[in-house]
Write a protein that holds these residues in place. Structure first.
Motif, PDB file in Angstrom:
ATOM      1  N   VAL A  66      21.025 -27.807 -61.539  1.00 37.19           N
ATOM      2  CA  VAL A  66      19.993 -27.752 -62.599  1.00 37.19           C
ATOM      3  C   VAL A  66      18.703 -28.415 -62.079  1.00 37.19           C
ATOM      4  O   VAL A  66      17.604 -27.874 -62.234  1.00 37.19           O
ATOM      5  CB  VAL A  66      20.481 -28.447 -63.893  1.00 37.19           C
ATOM      6  CG1 VAL A  66      19.360 -28.529 -64.922  1.00 37.19           C
ATOM      7  CG2 VAL A  66      21.684 -27.719 -64.479  1.00 37.19           C
ATOM      8  N   LEU A  67      18.850 -29.565 -61.421  1.00 42.81           N
ATOM      9  CA  LEU A  67      17.660 -30.265 -60.903  1.00 42.81           C
ATOM     10  C   LEU A  67      16.969 -29.456 -59.810  1.00 42.81           C
ATOM     11  O   LEU A  67      15.737 -29.397 -59.761  1.00 42.81           O
ATOM     12  CB  LEU A  67      18.048 -31.642 -60.352  1.00 42.81           C
ATOM     13  CG  LEU A  67      18.662 -32.639 -61.332  1.00 42.81           C
ATOM     14  CD1 LEU A  67      18.874 -33.981 -60.663  1.00 42.81           C
ATOM     15  CD2 LEU A  67      17.782 -32.797 -62.573  1.00 42.81           C
ATOM     16  N   ALA A  68      17.763 -28.834 -58.937  1.00 41.44           N
ATOM     17  CA  ALA A  68      17.175 -28.021 -57.862  1.00 41.44           C
ATOM     18  C   ALA A  68      16.365 -26.883 -58.464  1.00 41.44           C
ATOM     19  O   ALA A  68      15.255 -26.571 -58.008  1.00 41.44           O
ATOM     20  CB  ALA A  68      18.271 -27.484 -56.948  1.00 41.44           C
ATOM     21  N   MET A  69      16.901 -26.272 -59.509  1.00 40.48           N
ATOM     22  CA  MET A  69      16.181 -25.166 -60.154  1.00 40.48           C
ATOM     23  C   MET A  69      14.915 -25.667 -60.814  1.00 40.48           C
ATOM     24  O   MET A  69      13.854 -25.044 -60.719  1.00 40.48           O
ATOM     25  CB  MET A  69      17.094 -24.483 -61.176  1.00 40.48           C
ATOM     26  CG  MET A  69      18.233 -23.761 -60.495  1.00 40.48           C
ATOM     27  SD  MET A  69      19.088 -22.654 -61.585  1.00 40.48           S
ATOM     28  CE  MET A  69      17.810 -21.610 -62.195  1.00 40.48           C
ATOM     29  N   ALA A  72      12.364 -26.333 -58.208  1.00 35.94           N
ATOM     30  CA  ALA A  72      11.856 -25.088 -57.618  1.00 35.94           C
ATOM     31  C   ALA A  72      11.029 -24.284 -58.625  1.00 35.94           C
ATOM     32  O   ALA A  72      10.520 -23.216 -58.299  1.00 35.94           O
ATOM     33  CB  ALA A  72      13.025 -24.252 -57.109  1.00 35.94           C
ATOM     34  N   GLY A  73      10.917 -24.775 -59.844  1.00 35.83           N
ATOM     35  CA  GLY A  73      10.127 -24.076 -60.871  1.00 35.83           C
ATOM     36  C   GLY A  73      10.859 -22.898 -61.481  1.00 35.83           C
ATOM     37  O   GLY A  73      10.246 -22.010 -62.071  1.00 35.83           O
ATOM     38  N   GLN A 124      10.671 -10.206 -63.596  1.00 37.62           N
ATOM     39  CA  GLN A 124      11.167 -11.493 -64.137  1.00 37.62           C
ATOM     40  C   GLN A 124      11.998 -12.290 -63.111  1.00 37.62           C
ATOM     41  O   GLN A 124      12.324 -13.449 -63.346  1.00 37.62           O
ATOM     42  CB  GLN A 124      12.065 -11.269 -65.374  1.00 37.62           C
ATOM     43  CG  GLN A 124      11.334 -10.986 -66.670  1.00 37.62           C
ATOM     44  CD  GLN A 124      10.732  -9.599 -66.661  1.00 37.62           C
ATOM     45  OE1 GLN A 124      11.389  -8.619 -66.321  1.00 37.62           O
ATOM     46  NE2 GLN A 124       9.440  -9.514 -66.986  1.00 37.62           N
ATOM     47  N   THR A 125      12.350 -11.651 -61.995  1.00 35.78           N
ATOM     48  CA  THR A 125      13.243 -12.339 -61.041  1.00 35.78           C
ATOM     49  C   THR A 125      12.508 -13.485 -60.356  1.00 35.78           C
ATOM     50  O   THR A 125      11.431 -13.293 -59.799  1.00 35.78           O
ATOM     51  CB  THR A 125      13.766 -11.345 -59.976  1.00 35.78           C
ATOM     52  OG1 THR A 125      14.298 -10.203 -60.654  1.00 35.78           O
ATOM     53  CG2 THR A 125      14.856 -11.990 -59.130  1.00 35.78           C
ATOM     54  N   LYS A 126      13.127 -14.667 -60.405  1.00 32.90           N
ATOM     55  CA  LYS A 126      12.475 -15.850 -59.815  1.00 32.90           C
ATOM     56  C   LYS A 126      13.194 -16.336 -58.560  1.00 32.90           C
ATOM     57  O   LYS A 126      12.590 -16.965 -57.701  1.00 32.90           O
ATOM     58  CB  LYS A 126      12.503 -17.009 -60.831  1.00 32.90           C
ATOM     59  CG  LYS A 126      11.733 -16.741 -62.119  1.00 32.90           C
ATOM     60  CD  LYS A 126      10.285 -17.119 -61.917  1.00 32.90           C
ATOM     61  CE  LYS A 126       9.399 -16.789 -63.093  1.00 32.90           C
ATOM     62  NZ  LYS A 126       9.772 -17.375 -64.350  1.00 32.90           N
ATOM     63  N   ARG A 149      10.818 -10.880 -48.782  1.00 31.70           N
ATOM     64  CA  ARG A 149      10.109  -9.645 -49.140  1.00 31.70           C
ATOM     65  C   ARG A 149       9.600  -9.685 -50.578  1.00 31.70           C
ATOM     66  O   ARG A 149       8.581  -9.110 -50.906  1.00 31.70           O
ATOM     67  CB  ARG A 149      11.056  -8.460 -48.941  1.00 31.70           C
ATOM     68  CG  ARG A 149      10.364  -7.273 -48.366  1.00 31.70           C
ATOM     69  CD  ARG A 149      11.193  -6.073 -47.995  1.00 31.70           C
ATOM     70  NE  ARG A 149      12.529  -5.967 -48.485  1.00 31.70           N
ATOM     71  CZ  ARG A 149      13.609  -6.018 -47.722  1.00 31.70           C
ATOM     72  NH1 ARG A 149      13.482  -6.237 -46.421  1.00 31.70           N
ATOM     73  NH2 ARG A 149      14.803  -5.868 -48.234  1.00 31.70           N
ATOM     74  N   HIS A 150      10.320 -10.400 -51.445  1.00 29.21           N
ATOM     75  CA  HIS A 150       9.960 -10.394 -52.869  1.00 29.21           C
ATOM     76  C   HIS A 150       9.435 -11.742 -53.362  1.00 29.21           C
ATOM     77  O   HIS A 150       9.263 -11.931 -54.567  1.00 29.21           O
ATOM     78  CB  HIS A 150      11.176  -9.968 -53.707  1.00 29.21           C
ATOM     79  CG  HIS A 150      11.573  -8.548 -53.435  1.00 29.21           C
ATOM     80  ND1 HIS A 150      11.029  -7.480 -54.091  1.00 29.21           N
ATOM     81  CD2 HIS A 150      12.438  -8.026 -52.531  1.00 29.21           C
ATOM     82  CE1 HIS A 150      11.549  -6.348 -53.617  1.00 29.21           C
ATOM     83  NE2 HIS A 150      12.410  -6.672 -52.673  1.00 29.21           N
ATOM     84  N   GLY A 151       9.214 -12.668 -52.449  1.00 32.95           N
ATOM     85  CA  GLY A 151       8.667 -13.982 -52.841  1.00 32.95           C
ATOM     86  C   GLY A 151       9.601 -14.764 -53.754  1.00 32.95           C
ATOM     87  O   GLY A 151       9.149 -15.413 -54.697  1.00 32.95           O
ATOM     88  N   LEU A 152      10.901 -14.701 -53.471  1.00 33.03           N
ATOM     89  CA  LEU A 152      11.880 -15.397 -54.325  1.00 33.03           C
ATOM     90  C   LEU A 152      12.364 -16.680 -53.663  1.00 33.03           C
ATOM     91  O   LEU A 152      12.487 -16.758 -52.439  1.00 33.03           O
ATOM     92  CB  LEU A 152      13.099 -14.497 -54.573  1.00 33.03           C
ATOM     93  CG  LEU A 152      12.818 -13.131 -55.188  1.00 33.03           C
ATOM     94  CD1 LEU A 152      14.108 -12.310 -55.256  1.00 33.03           C
ATOM     95  CD2 LEU A 152      12.205 -13.279 -56.581  1.00 33.03           C
ATOM     96  N   LYS A 153      12.674 -17.678 -54.469  1.00 35.54           N
ATOM     97  CA  LYS A 153      13.327 -18.885 -53.961  1.00 35.54           C
ATOM     98  C   LYS A 153      14.792 -18.566 -53.666  1.00 35.54           C
ATOM     99  O   LYS A 153      15.380 -17.677 -54.320  1.00 35.54           O
ATOM    100  CB  LYS A 153      13.306 -19.994 -55.029  1.00 35.54           C
ATOM    101  CG  LYS A 153      11.917 -20.386 -55.484  1.00 35.54           C
ATOM    102  CD  LYS A 153      11.318 -21.383 -54.546  1.00 35.54           C
ATOM    103  CE  LYS A 153       9.960 -21.839 -55.053  1.00 35.54           C
ATOM    104  NZ  LYS A 153       9.227 -22.591 -54.033  1.00 35.54           N
ATOM    105  N   VAL A 154      15.382 -19.316 -52.732  1.00 35.63           N
ATOM    106  CA  VAL A 154      16.830 -19.205 -52.499  1.00 35.63           C
ATOM    107  C   VAL A 154      17.436 -20.595 -52.651  1.00 35.63           C
ATOM    108  O   VAL A 154      17.121 -21.514 -51.891  1.00 35.63           O
ATOM    109  CB  VAL A 154      17.162 -18.665 -51.089  1.00 35.63           C
ATOM    110  CG1 VAL A 154      18.682 -18.498 -50.940  1.00 35.63           C
ATOM    111  CG2 VAL A 154      16.469 -17.336 -50.844  1.00 35.63           C
TER     112      VAL A 154
END
Ligand code: T4K
Length: 370
Positions: A66-69, A72-73, A124-126, A149-154
């Motif tokens: 939860v904290l990591a998310m 990461a915003g 909506q994908t973050k 490619r989609h600017g997403l966090k991992v």
């Protein structure tokens, strides 16, 4: 004669002789929590052992995720994840304020298949939240490629992945952050506990602050955090536990090797996670029972229980089949065919460092005689 029960997991405990001096130190100085001296030593020793620089110790992996998310915003929108995990993975996404979207699996690693992700990406994908299930590394490069490619966090759920390596390096160095669990049933435990691994010091300090109510100092808040601190007792257990961890890992490998030798050539039974994986920690020993085995997976579980062996169907049902997640797309019956097949076939056999050969043979004989 009734035989003693054999459970799927049995926590490893450190030598009391290694713990007692640490407890005496805690009793003497009466620092019980809030970044105490034992915790700081544990953090540093763990960082050396795992080969990662930035570690935040936390109360458990659920809160750590939860904290990591939060850091990461990723507190709204959608997060693509695996349905084949413990429910904590999706709960953490939901608790952080986002919605899980389930993608299908790679049938070899039982992890998220990067080629199944792209079709699920929306405005909506973050983020992606893959799990190194049973300690088997995900396709890290494939996932990074899609995310870039989609600017997403991992953000990796690495609850099972203590000490796992790929090409000689810790897998915890990949993605934006990874979260380990130190729950009692894990390869390495602090009774309850976990750690968030960040890739830079700034993020580590932000996670430390979020785990401490979001405090920057006694008068100022950085953000609204929670209480996810690890206490000194758990840190003492962890510090002592590190002394014997190499032996724990080699004992687990020995047990896994014995299962593999005896079970991998049986018709209808496969041992999926071991093919070609180097640097594995043998967190679990899953077998897959298909329709050509002479009894069903569920019957095998019952037959094992009759001789006091408690294998578990980790992770069945899929998270996407559990309320409240089963109404989310693409969790319907037509979606996730690989995950659905794995969940219908999987059974995890007992594995822990002090599972002696006679007990293990009792398990193997029962599987073979079924
Ligand atoms: N992500 C993933 C992928 C996870 O698997 C988990 C947790 C998380 C995130 C969240 O991590 P944490 O927030 O917990 O740090 C267990 C654990 O409670 C849970 O931590 C774990 N995954 C999950 C896979 O398993 P149960 O309900 O299966 O545990 P339980 O109590 O049935 O124990 C299993 C067996 O172990 C028992 O038959 C007996 C033995 N056992 C267990 C405990 C707790 C002992 O001998 N001693 C013990 O102290 O959930």
């Amino acid at each position: 004669m009734s035989r003693s029960p054999i459970y799927v997991a049995r926590p490893h405990l450190p030598d009391l002789a290694d713990v007692i001096p640490l407890l005496e130190e805690i009793w003497d100085n009466r620092i019980l929590s809030n970044n105490g001296p034992v915790l700081l030593r544990f953090e540093s020793a763990l960082s050396d052992y795992l080969g990662v620089e930035h570690i935040s110790l936390v109360a458990n992996a659920t809160l750590g995720t939860v904290l990591a998310m939060q850091q990461a915003g990723v507190t709204s929108g959608e997060v693509i994840t695996t349905p084949f995990s413990f429910v904590a993975t999706s709960n953490a996404i939901t608790l952080a304020g986002a919605t899980p979207v389930f993608a299908d699996l790679d049938p070899v690693t039982l992890n998220l298949d990067p080629t199944k992700i792209e079709a699920l990406i929306t405005p909506q994908t973050k983020a992606l939240l893959p799990v190194h299930i049973f300690g088997v590394p995900c396709d890290i490069d494939g996932l990074a490629e899609v995310a870039d490619r989609h600017g997403l966090k991992v953000l990796y759920d690495a609850a099972h992945a203590f000490g796992v390596h790929r090409n000689g390096q810790s897998i915890l160095g990949h993605g934006d952050m990874s979260v380990l669990s130190f729950h009692a049933t894990k390869v390495f435990n602090t009774f309850e506990g976990g750690a968030v691994i960040s890739q830079d010091r700034e993020t580590k300090l932000a996670i430390d602050s979020l785990a401490n109510f979001g405090l920057a100092n006694v008068e100022r808040f950085n953000a609204i955090g929670t209480n996810a601190k690890m206490n000194e007792f758990s840190a003492a257990v962890g510090l002592a536990q590190l002394c014997g961890i190499d032996e724990v890992l080699s004992d687990r490998a020995r047990v896994a090797q014995r299962y593999t030798e005896r079970l991998s050539k049986i018709r209808g039974l496969s041992c999926p996670c071991l093919s070609g994986v180097v640097g594995h920690n043998h967190y679990a020993f899953p077998i897959l029972i298909d329709s050509t085995f002479h009894i069903s997976r569920d019957e095998l579980q019952i037959r094992l229980e009759e001789v006091n062996v408690f294998a578990r169907k980790y992770f069945s049902p899929l998270i996407s089949d559990i309320e409240p997640y089963k109404t989310l797309s693409p969790a319907g019956p037509a979606g996730l065919p690989v995950a659905r097949k794995i969940a219908s076939e999987v059974l995890c056999l007992p594995i822990y460092p002090d599972l002696d050969a006679a007990s293990q043979d009792r398990i193997i004989e029962r599987v073979l005689e079924c």
